[in-house]
Design an enzyme around this catalytic site. Structure first.
Site, mmCIF file in Angstrom:
data_model
loop_
_atom_site.group_PDB
_atom_site.id
_atom_site.type_symbol
_atom_site.label_atom_id
_atom_site.label_comp_id
_atom_site.label_asym_id
_atom_site.label_seq_id
_atom_site.Cartn_x
_atom_site.Cartn_y
_atom_site.Cartn_z
ATOM 1 N N ASP A 5 37.263 39.360 29.734
ATOM 2 C CA ASP A 5 36.490 40.622 30.134
ATOM 3 C C ASP A 5 35.354 40.942 29.378
ATOM 4 O OD1 ASP A 5 36.991 41.744 32.734
ATOM 5 O OD2 ASP A 5 38.762 42.819 32.174
ATOM 6 N N LYS A 33 33.853 37.543 32.506
ATOM 7 C CA LYS A 33 34.357 38.415 33.678
ATOM 8 C C LYS A 33 33.334 39.475 32.870
ATOM 9 C CE LYS A 33 38.256 40.913 35.265
ATOM 10 N NZ LYS A 33 37.613 42.327 35.295
ATOM 11 N N GLU A 73 31.662 43.651 35.517
ATOM 12 C CA GLU A 73 31.471 44.653 36.375
ATOM 13 C C GLU A 73 29.907 44.926 36.791
ATOM 14 O OE1 GLU A 73 34.118 48.105 35.513
ATOM 15 O OE2 GLU A 73 35.687 46.760 34.489
ATOM 16 N N ASP A 79 40.034 43.832 29.620
ATOM 17 C CA ASP A 79 39.832 44.956 28.209
ATOM 18 C C ASP A 79 40.339 46.192 29.278
ATOM 19 O OD1 ASP A 79 38.933 45.801 31.845
ATOM 20 O OD2 ASP A 79 36.674 45.931 30.760
ATOM 21 N N SER A 80 41.816 45.612 30.131
ATOM 22 C CA SER A 80 43.072 46.521 30.414
ATOM 23 C C SER A 80 43.653 46.580 29.616
ATOM 24 C CB SER A 80 43.875 46.178 31.249
ATOM 25 O OG SER A 80 43.893 45.357 31.290
ATOM 26 N N GLU A 131 38.195 45.175 42.951
ATOM 27 C CA GLU A 131 39.699 45.795 43.034
ATOM 28 C C GLU A 131 39.512 46.947 43.598
ATOM 29 O OE1 GLU A 131 39.775 46.638 38.733
ATOM 30 O OE2 GLU A 131 41.259 47.934 39.273
HETATM 31 O O1 KIV Z 1 40.723 44.136 32.902
HETATM 32 C C1 KIV Z 1 41.735 44.236 33.988
HETATM 33 O O2 KIV Z 1 42.970 44.181 33.612
HETATM 34 C C2 KIV Z 1 41.302 43.722 35.089
HETATM 35 C C3 KIV Z 1 42.274 43.793 35.730
HETATM 36 C C4 KIV Z 1 42.218 44.888 37.105
HETATM 37 C C5 KIV Z 1 41.217 42.994 36.732
HETATM 38 O O3 KIV Z 1 40.363 43.815 35.500
#
Ligand code: KIV
Length: 271
Positions: free
Chosen positions: A90, A120, A122, A51-52, A189
């Site tokens: 994510d 994934k 959080e 989600d980055s 992280e």
């Molecule tokens: O969204 C992302 O890029 C991440 C990484 C920083 C692990 O979760």
């Protein structure tokens, strides 16, 4: 017939085997087809549709605005590029917290509509019901502890997490819980290297670190950071392998000059 070559695909079981024999796992973010092809062909074990994308693709300050539909769009582009890597997607902010049925729906949409291989999310004990429900549908889940950017407004800063004992203890308990629930891996992280080592030693499943030191089972970086496309983000843990920002800018300036001076296109660049 598929246009893709026959290669040995990376599975969650293959990642476990890598941990068991001490082989480190490589993971990078990917958001679109062309870059994902390069990363896959280079041999990256896991591609994370992170989600980055909210930051590096859309230019938002946080990861909070990106939607499930947008994540599915990014993920389906990556999946079309990949022959070998495991594609982890994510779950975006608001698609799984506090409502395990919604979490299951979100995970199923990702798997069905993008073709991703795992999700994934959080958090630890706060999201355990969501994790259990997703796992009950046969969808592999990677956990994410430590600095969890979807909680940035709770933390207030992107600084190192779990330096204090209480937070470190909770992180260790959460990591154990994620393993017991059935997560195939735990990403950590921006936490102290010693804490990441303790967690890694205490778990059977692989750990992946970003800013978590060397004693984890694998490393992940945001590809745009590693390649030097992002410019202003310079955390201590980041190793830049290229300065693509300057390289791309130089190439584009060269092109502009050629256009202005009527050097492009030349005789052999036309019909
Ligand atoms: O969204 C992302 O890029 C991440 C990484 C920083 C692990 O979760």
């Amino acid at each position: 017939m598929s246009i893709h070559k026959k290669v040995k695909k990376v599975t969650t079981h293959a990642l476990q085997a890598m941990k068991n024999k001490g082989e480190k796992i490589s993971m990078l973010t990917a958001y679109e087809y062309s870059m994902a092809r390069i990363l896959d062909e280079a041999g990256t074990d896991i591609l994370l549709v992170g989600d980055s994308a909210s930051n590096v693709i859309a230019g938002h300050e946080t990861t909070l605005p990106i939607t499930l539909d947008q994540m599915i769009y990014h993920a389906s582009s990556v999946v079309r590029a990949v022959d070998r890597a495991l594609v982890v997607v994510d779950l975006p902010f608001g698609s799984y917290q506090g409502n395990s049925m919604k979490a299951l729906d979100s995970a199923i949409r990702i798997m069905k509509e993008s073709g991703g291989h795992a999700v994934k999310l959080e958090g630890g004990s706060e999201v355990q019901e969501s994790i259990s429900r997703i796992l009950s549908a046969g969808v592999p889940v990677m956990g994410h502890l430590g600095l969890t950017p979807q909680s940035i407004y709770k933390f207030g800063t992107y600084t190192v997490r779990a330096k204090e004992e209480a937070e470190a203890t909770k992180l260790k308990e959460d990591a154990k819980l994620l393993e017991e629930l059935g997560c195939f891996a735990v990403l950590m992280e921006k936490i102290p290297a010693q804490l990441a080592k303790e967690v890694t030693d205490s778990l059977q499943v692989p750990t992946i670190g970003i800013g978590a030191g060397p004693h984890v089972d694998g490393q992940v970086l945001v590809t745009h950071d590693l390649l030097g496309i992002t410019k202003d983000f310079q955390p201590r843990f980041l190793r830049r392998y290229l300065d693509l920002y300057e390289e791309i800018k130089g190439a584009v300036q060269h092109y502009i000059k050629d256009v202005k001076e009527q050097d492009f296109p030349n005789d052999s660049e036309q019909y």
